[in-house]
Write a protein that holds these residues in place. Sequence first.
Motif, PDB file in Angstrom:
ATOM      1  N   MET A   1       6.324 -34.301 -44.368  1.00  0.00           N
ATOM      2  CA  MET A   1       4.983 -34.558 -43.844  1.00  0.00           C
ATOM      3  C   MET A   1       5.089 -35.482 -42.621  1.00  0.00           C
ATOM      4  SD  MET A   1       1.709 -36.398 -45.697  1.00  0.00           S
ATOM      5  CE  MET A   1       1.666 -35.136 -46.971  1.00  0.00           C
ATOM      6  N   ASN A   2       4.460 -35.096 -41.540  1.00  0.00           N
ATOM      7  CA  ASN A   2       4.503 -35.853 -40.298  1.00  0.00           C
ATOM      8  C   ASN A   2       3.380 -36.888 -40.284  1.00  0.00           C
ATOM      9  OD1 ASN A   2       4.948 -36.756 -37.739  1.00  0.00           O
ATOM     10  ND2 ASN A   2       4.196 -34.896 -36.711  1.00  0.00           N
ATOM     11  N   ASP A   3       3.581 -37.964 -41.136  1.00  0.00           N
ATOM     12  CA  ASP A   3       2.539 -38.984 -41.234  1.00  0.00           C
ATOM     13  C   ASP A   3       2.965 -40.305 -40.596  1.00  0.00           C
ATOM     14  OD1 ASP A   3       4.443 -39.827 -42.977  1.00  0.00           O
ATOM     15  OD2 ASP A   3       3.156 -39.864 -44.767  1.00  0.00           O
ATOM     16  N   GLY A   4       4.112 -40.290 -39.886  1.00  0.00           N
ATOM     17  CA  GLY A   4       4.523 -41.471 -39.121  1.00  0.00           C
ATOM     18  C   GLY A   4       5.479 -42.406 -39.823  1.00  0.00           C
ATOM     19  N   SER A   5       5.858 -42.109 -41.109  1.00  0.00           N
ATOM     20  CA  SER A   5       6.812 -42.987 -41.795  1.00  0.00           C
ATOM     21  C   SER A   5       7.578 -42.188 -42.844  1.00  0.00           C
ATOM     22  CB  SER A   5       6.103 -44.175 -42.456  1.00  0.00           C
ATOM     23  OG  SER A   5       5.279 -43.733 -43.513  1.00  0.00           O
ATOM     24  N   PHE A   6       8.804 -42.704 -43.187  1.00  0.00           N
ATOM     25  CA  PHE A   6       9.626 -42.043 -44.202  1.00  0.00           C
ATOM     26  C   PHE A   6      10.590 -43.076 -44.780  1.00  0.00           C
ATOM     27  CE2 PHE A   6      13.425 -39.683 -45.571  1.00  0.00           C
ATOM     28  CZ  PHE A   6      12.836 -38.783 -46.461  1.00  0.00           C
ATOM     29  N   SER A   7      10.719 -43.120 -46.098  1.00  0.00           N
ATOM     30  CA  SER A   7      11.663 -44.015 -46.781  1.00  0.00           C
ATOM     31  C   SER A   7      12.930 -43.239 -47.114  1.00  0.00           C
ATOM     32  CB  SER A   7      11.041 -44.590 -48.062  1.00  0.00           C
ATOM     33  OG  SER A   7       9.904 -45.379 -47.748  1.00  0.00           O
ATOM     34  N   TRP A   8      14.060 -43.844 -46.795  1.00  0.00           N
ATOM     35  CA  TRP A   8      15.347 -43.134 -46.967  1.00  0.00           C
ATOM     36  C   TRP A   8      16.348 -44.037 -47.673  1.00  0.00           C
ATOM     37  CZ3 TRP A   8      19.840 -43.697 -43.295  1.00  0.00           C
ATOM     38  CH2 TRP A   8      20.896 -42.837 -43.637  1.00  0.00           C
ATOM     39  N   THR A   9      16.926 -43.543 -48.747  1.00  0.00           N
ATOM     40  CA  THR A   9      17.999 -44.247 -49.454  1.00  0.00           C
ATOM     41  C   THR A   9      19.335 -43.831 -48.844  1.00  0.00           C
ATOM     42  OG1 THR A   9      16.725 -44.295 -51.505  1.00  0.00           O
ATOM     43  CG2 THR A   9      19.108 -44.672 -51.669  1.00  0.00           C
ATOM     44  N   ILE A  10      20.083 -44.798 -48.313  1.00  0.00           N
ATOM     45  CA  ILE A  10      21.344 -44.495 -47.626  1.00  0.00           C
ATOM     46  C   ILE A  10      22.363 -43.976 -48.632  1.00  0.00           C
ATOM     47  CG2 ILE A  10      23.212 -45.457 -46.226  1.00  0.00           C
ATOM     48  CD1 ILE A  10      21.272 -47.581 -45.255  1.00  0.00           C
ATOM     49  N   ASP A  11      22.909 -42.818 -48.354  1.00  0.00           N
ATOM     50  CA  ASP A  11      23.893 -42.203 -49.241  1.00  0.00           C
ATOM     51  C   ASP A  11      25.179 -43.025 -49.262  1.00  0.00           C
ATOM     52  OD1 ASP A  11      26.176 -40.284 -49.975  1.00  0.00           O
ATOM     53  OD2 ASP A  11      24.397 -39.095 -50.436  1.00  0.00           O
ATOM     54  N   ASN A  12      25.784 -43.150 -50.456  1.00  0.00           N
ATOM     55  CA  ASN A  12      27.019 -43.922 -50.591  1.00  0.00           C
ATOM     56  C   ASN A  12      28.179 -43.319 -49.812  1.00  0.00           C
ATOM     57  OD1 ASN A  12      26.388 -46.139 -52.276  1.00  0.00           O
ATOM     58  ND2 ASN A  12      26.155 -44.735 -54.001  1.00  0.00           N
ATOM     59  N   ALA A  13      28.091 -42.044 -49.458  1.00  0.00           N
ATOM     60  CA  ALA A  13      29.193 -41.393 -48.753  1.00  0.00           C
ATOM     61  C   ALA A  13      29.228 -41.737 -47.275  1.00  0.00           C
ATOM     62  CB  ALA A  13      29.094 -39.873 -48.927  1.00  0.00           C
ATOM     63  N   ILE A  14      28.157 -42.338 -46.763  1.00  0.00           N
ATOM     64  CA  ILE A  14      28.131 -42.690 -45.340  1.00  0.00           C
ATOM     65  C   ILE A  14      29.032 -43.894 -45.103  1.00  0.00           C
ATOM     66  CG2 ILE A  14      26.686 -43.542 -43.461  1.00  0.00           C
ATOM     67  CD1 ILE A  14      24.431 -41.888 -44.524  1.00  0.00           C
ATOM     68  N   GLN A  15      29.915 -43.770 -44.121  1.00  0.00           N
ATOM     69  CA  GLN A  15      30.887 -44.811 -43.848  1.00  0.00           C
ATOM     70  C   GLN A  15      30.306 -45.925 -42.985  1.00  0.00           C
ATOM     71  OE1 GLN A  15      34.455 -44.749 -45.093  1.00  0.00           O
ATOM     72  NE2 GLN A  15      32.890 -43.817 -46.387  1.00  0.00           N
ATOM     73  N   THR A  16      30.968 -47.087 -43.064  1.00  0.00           N
ATOM     74  CA  THR A  16      30.597 -48.208 -42.198  1.00  0.00           C
ATOM     75  C   THR A  16      30.661 -47.775 -40.738  1.00  0.00           C
ATOM     76  OG1 THR A  16      31.395 -49.849 -43.786  1.00  0.00           O
ATOM     77  CG2 THR A  16      31.255 -50.529 -41.470  1.00  0.00           C
ATOM     78  N   GLY A  17      29.609 -48.075 -39.960  1.00  0.00           N
ATOM     79  CA  GLY A  17      29.624 -47.682 -38.557  1.00  0.00           C
ATOM     80  C   GLY A  17      28.298 -47.928 -37.871  1.00  0.00           C
TER      81      GLY A  17
END
Length: 683
Positions: A1-17
Amino acid sequence: MNDGSFSWTIDNAIQTGVYKVKIYETGTGDGVDLSNSTFFIQNNNSLTLTYPNGGEIFTAGETIQNISWLSTGNIGNVTLDLVTPSGNPTIENIALNVPNNGLVSAFNIPSDLPPGSYRVKIYRHPVGPEYDLSDNIFTINNPNSYILDLAGGINATPNPLVNQSPCLIQVTVANNGNIDWEGELQLVLLDDDDNQVAVLDYDQNLQLEPQDTHQLSFSTASLTHPAGLYQLQVQYKESGGMVWIPISSSAFQNPLPVNILTAGGGCLITNPAPAAGEIYTAVQYLCSNGIIDQPGSGNAQVASFILKEDVAKVVFAGLFGSLNAATPADQFPVPFLDMQDQANQPYARYGKVLSYLEYGDGVSPFNRRFMNYNPGSNLTRGQVCKVLIEAFDLPKDAYYAPFTDVPVSHPEFLHIAKCADLGIVSSNNSLFRPDDFATRGEVFIMLYRLLAQCNNCPVPTPQNPDYFNPGNYTPNNLARQISLSDGNFEQYAKQSFNITGRKLPLEFSHHYHSFLTELPEELFCTYNNNDQWVSFQPLGIGWSHSYNAYIVRIPGWTHPNGSVFGEKIAVFWPDGNIHVYEINGTTLTPITKGIYDDISYNSTTQKFTIKKKNQLTYIFEQKNTSIDTWPYVLTEIRDRNNNAVTLTYESFTGGGIRLKETTEPAGRKLRFFITQIPLDYTA
């Protein structure tokens, strides 16, 4: 939904960077926008393997107990594999998709696993990205197996290879085991990043009985691969196998670095630039003659300090004309603790050979005084002069060094003076800086001048008598009593007295073993702060007596490539036996075979305790407060009933300590008086 905001839980597989967020219309991809600036994501997930972590010795068919690791962050199930020293390929799966609880209780080593060096790899299932390897290799022996090895190394003609020119590459594979081997062999060309470029030769349906050999060969009238640095590697695959495995050679490099020159016969050198003068000429000469490798991206890194292992490599290539030249020293034992894994330390062979090359004067380019060779260390400019003069057997007959900072007392004075006399180093500057670390460019220029510019620098052809011919003494076999059965004819033993008592006796005997004189001086002397060797042998090297027992700590070190060589200790016993252990935290693991003692170290009291099978306990303490490298000395011998012989020590000139007296349980004492008088050992 294009309502101007979104909550995202960072996946554990994403590396430091560092990252940005990208937004666009679903389906069409229109309306793209990115974060104005980057943001940082820290991933605290990690896996750290703790056992086996290098140095262990196992046998095929044995069970490895309690493979363990540490984990941080939020990592799910893990997989553990037995892998080659490089980390790939996988040889055997240890545990597949198991809970990340820090422990695999047991892994049964296949009974038909080829002997060699291995590591354990752990990673988040199924493909990571979190992973870890054993810090160093461990050994798996198999007395009933095939052993594939290279017989004579990989030989390329010409060397270096030249683009658009003929070449011949040959290698012989031998089965040095005691059972048949069946499978496939191939000779491949790899780039400098270990990616396969071409299969040069491939043979299948092979069967090699024990001691059989098979040759792989590649020839062409016009080599088509562009100029650059490559690697030649021999690989095998068992019959029915799926994975190509590099052959782990005991004496020769596999893979073997090889240069391919331009069609005109030159190397691609961008640093130093052609306008740099002699340094460019030196690098081009050494590269086009196969003495140094084609530099990656053309950068020879001439301003960087050179490593000891690189000095050994280029001097070996300059002296013998080829990195694969066979020498009598190839079959000699390796005298250094940190060079025992010859198969996975490609430059170790060159240092070993040069450490035995003496030309009859007892002085080698690299000495054998220390237990560690430390190939990742730097050499000084004076030490490089010594290596060159000794390796090429140039006479030390110049007695004037035209430098104000090279006094006659300098340990490399004669070598520096000869280098200046021959024009190997320039005399235009009054300062030589003998104790500054040498750069790669400085060594390249010195070697180039010796090989290409010096009229009085003939290149010798070392023969068998030019090498010191050692006995078969390595850290692995020093626990056995060396005697006549080992060809050790120079030995002597005499008991002066044995006063029995109701408990432990008061006894004194002394003896001599010539094999001790071949071992590194670090076992018998310490190099103190005044640059002087101070002996802790009361009767001289080779001699010992009933109470001459001590422990030498051998510092660990870390190679610039990240390889860790841990701290070790050597326990010297009165009978000449030496036990070597690796220290890992509070655990002491024997490197020497045939040790069944219980050993422990108390960091609070700073005491080593060793209990033998006969229930005698030996206590070793650091009693020297002047020289911190002095060994831990024997202070107490205790039987199972706590009856004890105690040993006390006194200081002597130079900062050392020596045995003063021993006291047996009933209070009788044996006192030692040292009188220094000149002796004629030839009488």
